[in-house]
Design an enzyme around this catalytic site. Structure first.
Site, mmCIF file in Angstrom:
data_model
loop_
_atom_site.group_PDB
_atom_site.id
_atom_site.type_symbol
_atom_site.label_atom_id
_atom_site.label_comp_id
_atom_site.label_asym_id
_atom_site.label_seq_id
_atom_site.Cartn_x
_atom_site.Cartn_y
_atom_site.Cartn_z
ATOM 1 N N ASP A 257 0.816 -1.232 0.000
ATOM 2 C CA ASP A 257 0.000 0.000 0.000
ATOM 3 C C ASP A 257 0.843 1.273 0.000
ATOM 4 O O ASP A 257 0.324 2.355 -0.242
ATOM 5 C CB ASP A 257 -1.016 0.001 1.176
ATOM 6 N N HIS B 69 7.158 -1.694 13.230
ATOM 7 C CA HIS B 69 6.044 -2.202 12.418
ATOM 8 C C HIS B 69 6.196 -3.691 12.079
ATOM 9 O O HIS B 69 5.528 -4.201 11.199
ATOM 10 C CB HIS B 69 5.964 -1.353 11.142
ATOM 11 N N HIS C 167 -3.770 7.213 7.593
ATOM 12 C CA HIS C 167 -3.676 5.758 7.429
ATOM 13 C C HIS C 167 -4.797 5.062 8.214
ATOM 14 O O HIS C 167 -4.558 4.176 9.029
ATOM 15 C CB HIS C 167 -2.287 5.268 7.886
HETATM 16 ZN ZN ZN Z 1 0.230 0.755 5.368
HETATM 17 ZN ZN ZN Z 2 2.686 -1.583 6.642
#
Ligand code: ZN
Ligand code: ZN
Length: 307
Positions: free
Chosen positions: A72, A145, A273
């Site tokens: 994305d 992340h 986001h």
């Molecule tokens: Zn993302």
């Molecule tokens: Zn991500």
């Protein structure tokens, strides 16, 4: 923040959704226009169209900074390279990101036939200062992340104050190198008369700081990177009651984002986001504002000047 102009740095949200697009939200991308050119943070699929609508200009001095290699955030790169080629871009383009970006750009440009007339320099980077121009510096730090993901801060240098030609002329200073001397804060002499720069130049303007941290758990390194930002743009994927989910997927709730804004002493927060679960973000905004009042919700193609 000023929606009607008058500032120095223009922020345009090109895509504010997370993971998948929705009717209202494109995939992540943010454009920051400064005196020293355009900086794009992330380039989700469909960014080329948003870029066109926002009239950002395909042949500007420009750098693209990618946070991480999730689809994305990067699938818009082939599209924007194609648009740039099609529009006849001639300036070089720089693309920075975590390890893997270089290979992605290489494969894309070798297999997709853009025929660009401009050169593309892609660089795998690590935390630290990654760009220094005449007017700003960009730093990167690892976010959190579950895969290599970078947060970025862009800090403008302080700028000389505005010069007033009319005042200079009135004091007998002719147009030319003496104007430059005054603007640099030095006294000049006209005959026996000394002209102090404060008579014709406003005080220096403080440079602005913008921090971009998406796809991250609340993270000390981001707090440090974002210290004293004029604007923090932060992952706001989930509402406060989905804290478990945020932890599981390596994201933040809006409550966590607001806490990061407070802890980093940022002046403004823009949440972005968003998960496709939230069609309406009113509740999310209220939750964040309860902790950090100067919060806004990023919307696609919303644009304002920071001053
Ligand atoms: Zn993302
Ligand atoms: Zn991500």
């Amino acid at each position: 923040m000023n929606e009607h102009g008058g500032g120095e740095v223009k922020i345009t949200f090109l895509g504010t959704g997370g993971s998948v697009p929705t009717k209202k939200r494109n995939l992540p991308s943010l454009a920051v226009r400064t005196d020293g050119g355009l900086v794009m943070f992330d380039c989700g699929e469909g960014t080329q169209k948003q870029f066109l609508i926002a009239k950002l200009g395909f042949n500007r001095e420009m750098r693209i900074l990618i946070s991480h290699m999730h689809a994305d955030h990067i699938l818009g790169i082939p599209g924007i390279l194609h648009s740039m080629s099609f529009m006849g871009r001639s300036r070089d383009l720089e693309i920075y990101g975590p390890p893997g970006i270089c290979e992605f750009v290489r494969c894309t440009t070798e297999t997709v036939k853009f025929g660009p007339m401009f050169s593309i320099r892609a660089v795998d980077i690590r935390p630290g200062t990654i760009v220094k121009t005449d007017t700003f510096a960009i730093k990167a730090a690892w976010a959190d992340h579950g895969m290599p993901c970078l947060a970025y801060s862009l800090t403008e240098y302080d700028k000389p104050g505005r010069f007033h030609p009319g005042k200079a002329r009135a004091l007998g200073v002719p147009k030319g190198p003496l104007w430059k001397t005054l603007q640099m804060g030095k006294t000049v002499k006209i005959g026996r008369k000394k002209i102090d720069p404060s008579k014709v130049v406003d005080p220096p303007r403080r440079g602005l700081k913008i921090t971009y941290a998406v796809d991250t758990r609340p993270c000390e390194r981001v707090i440090e990177l974002a210290a004293d930002s004029d604007l923090l743009i932060h992952d706001g994927m989930f509402s406060g009651d989905a804290a478990e989910r945020a932890r599981e997927y390596g994201h933040s709730t809006v409550v966590e984002a607001a806490t990061i804004a407070r802890k980093s002493h940022s002046k403004n927060l823009a949440l972005t986001h968003f998960s496709a679960m939230y069609e309406d973000t009113k509740e999310l905004l209220a939750e964040a504002r309860a902790i950090f009042p100067k919060t806004i919700v990023a919307e696609d193609l919303r644009s304002f000047e920071l001053s």
